[in-house]
Design an enzyme around this catalytic site. Structure first.
Site, PDB file in Angstrom:
ATOM      1  N   CYS A  18      36.547   3.794 -62.783  1.00 47.19           N
ATOM      2  CA  CYS A  18      37.054   2.585 -62.130  1.00 47.19           C
ATOM      3  C   CYS A  18      38.531   2.437 -62.476  1.00 47.19           C
ATOM      4  CB  CYS A  18      36.276   1.354 -62.568  1.00 47.19           C
ATOM      5  SG  CYS A  18      36.918  -0.147 -61.781  1.00 47.19           S
ATOM      6  N   CYS A  71      42.142  -1.510 -55.857  1.00 49.28           N
ATOM      7  CA  CYS A  71      41.138  -0.466 -56.045  1.00 49.28           C
ATOM      8  C   CYS A  71      41.715   0.934 -56.319  1.00 49.28           C
ATOM      9  CB  CYS A  71      40.189  -0.413 -54.847  1.00 49.28           C
ATOM     10  SG  CYS A  71      38.668   0.480 -55.252  1.00 49.28           S
TER      11      CYS A  71
HETATM   12  O1  PYC Z   1      39.756   0.010 -59.087  1.00 48.12           O
HETATM   13  O2  PYC Z   1      38.562   1.826 -58.912  1.00 48.12           O
HETATM   14  C1  PYC Z   1      38.694   0.614 -58.833  1.00 48.12           C
HETATM   15  C2  PYC Z   1      37.505  -0.201 -58.463  1.00 48.12           C
HETATM   16  C3  PYC Z   1      36.255   0.253 -58.149  1.00 48.12           C
HETATM   17  C4  PYC Z   1      35.471  -0.861 -57.870  1.00 48.12           C
HETATM   18  C5  PYC Z   1      36.255  -1.973 -58.018  1.00 48.12           C
HETATM   19  N1  PYC Z   1      37.494  -1.554 -58.393  1.00 48.12           N
END
Ligand code: PYC
Length: 347
Positions: free
Chosen positions: A104, A261
């Site tokens: 993550c 993300c």
């Molecule tokens: O930042 O990789 C990320 C992530 C995955 C799910 C929520 N954030």
């Protein structure tokens, strides 16, 4: 839904409660609770095994940490463990409302920031380099430090790959949605929201419904590669020329990622490399729903056995938001957490 309480797991061992040491943090607005103490030593000889053992024996700690009443559906957690690989300085594994993640990005940036600023891991100014063992593999992180504060974290993600370009995902109403499928630490469907008549900046509730619809359709797919997809990243192709490309990620079972993300940015870059739109050294800045940004850079592209592997560096900023202890009392009927499903009724 709520989970059996701590007493029923037989782990209180005569005590009336378990106490866990935690650091609270966020990156791009997505909260990460970093578990730094209070759990029994995990026997696994590497982080992937430690995560598997935790899942098997201590899942009630995950639900206690990330669900209500201590968290909410979007709270995630990173667990600090001993690495198995001698090259690593620390081990981290990741968990959230629906289970466990192998990698993550927002959790990594937030956890590195919290561990350094709280003094759990030694900080050296102006740069601190850390090798992190994750269930997905080794990740090298560099934190830029000024005045004992972490100003940014850049990590080299595990090598990513495109799985399919322009895949048509059939929906139950007979229509189909086009998506690229890629892995950047997690499995993503990458969807141009313009094709659904949606704007990633203005249509959050509708994007959540569309994301849940797609996730449910993918879960029913006959193709095992599609069944693994548990994140949908929406973008608008016509906004690609903007300095930062706005995106929204919907995570199973229907949670809006507050951050831009990290694994999604990695997956999107792997897909753009596979379709010939990006190459080594190119940069893509993703902006999450709160206007926070992660920068993704194509670090290297390798051809291995006829397959493309894209290694991406992700940069962002995290913040330490609290230090404390979490108590789980044996006689608290909701002690191991609960969630009230607020997903839109579909089908
Ligand atoms: O930042 O990789 C990320 C992530 C995955 C799910 C929520 N954030």
């Amino acid at each position: 839904m709520h989970y059996s309480n701590a007493e029923s797991h037989g782990i209180l061992d005569g005590r009336d409660r378990i106490t866990l040491d935690v650091l609270d943090s966020h990156s791009g607005g997505n909260p990460t609770r970093v578990l730094i103490g209070g759990i029994p030593k995990l026997a696994g000889n590497n982080v992937a095994n430690a995560q598997a053992e935790f899942r098997e024996r201590f899942d009630y700690i995950r639900t206690a940490l990330v669900l209500e009443p201590r968290g909410g559906a979007l709270t995630s957690a990173a667990v600090l463990v001993e690495p198995g690989d001698k090259r690593a300085d620390i081990g981290l594994f990741y968990m959230e409302a629906h289970g466990y993640l192998d990698m993550c990005g927002s959790d990594t940036i937030a956890a590195v920031t919290a561990l350094l600023e709280a003094g759990v891991v030694h900080m050296s100014e102006p740069l601190t380099e850390l090798v992190i063992e994750t269930p997905a593999g080794l990740v090298e992180a560099t934190a830029s430090i000024r005045g004992a504060r972490v100003k940014s974290v850049t990590f080299t993600n595990v090598p990513a790959r495109s799985i399919a370009l322009d895949q048509k995902i059939p929906l139950s109403d007979g229509s189909a949605v086009a998506a690229d499928i890629a892995w950047g630490g997690n499995h993503f469907a990458l969807v141009d929201a313009t094709n659904l008549g949606l704007d990633v900046r203005g249509d959050l509730p509708a994007l959540k419904v569309a994301g849940v619809t797609l996730l449910r359709a993918l879960a029913k797919s006959e193709d095992p590669a599609l069944r693994r997809v548990d994140h949908v990243l929406f973008y608008n192709q016509h906004r690609m020329s903007e300095v930062a490309c706005p995106i929204v990620v919907i995570v199973t079972p229907g949670i809006i990622d507050r951050s831009p993300c990290g694994t999604g940015t990695t997956a999107r870059i792997a897909s753009l490399v596979a379709s010939g739109h990006m190459s080594s050294g190119d940069v893509l800045i993703h902006e999450g729903p709160l206007g926070e940004r992660f920068t993704g850079t194509v670090h290297r592209v390798d051809h291995i056995g006829g397959n493309l592997q894209t290694t991406v560096k992700i940069s962002g900023r995290g913040y330490l938001t609290g230090t404390g202890q979490v108590h789980i009392y044996g006689d608290d009927p909701l002690g191991s957490g609960f969630s009230i499903t607020e997903l839109p009724p579909l089908e």
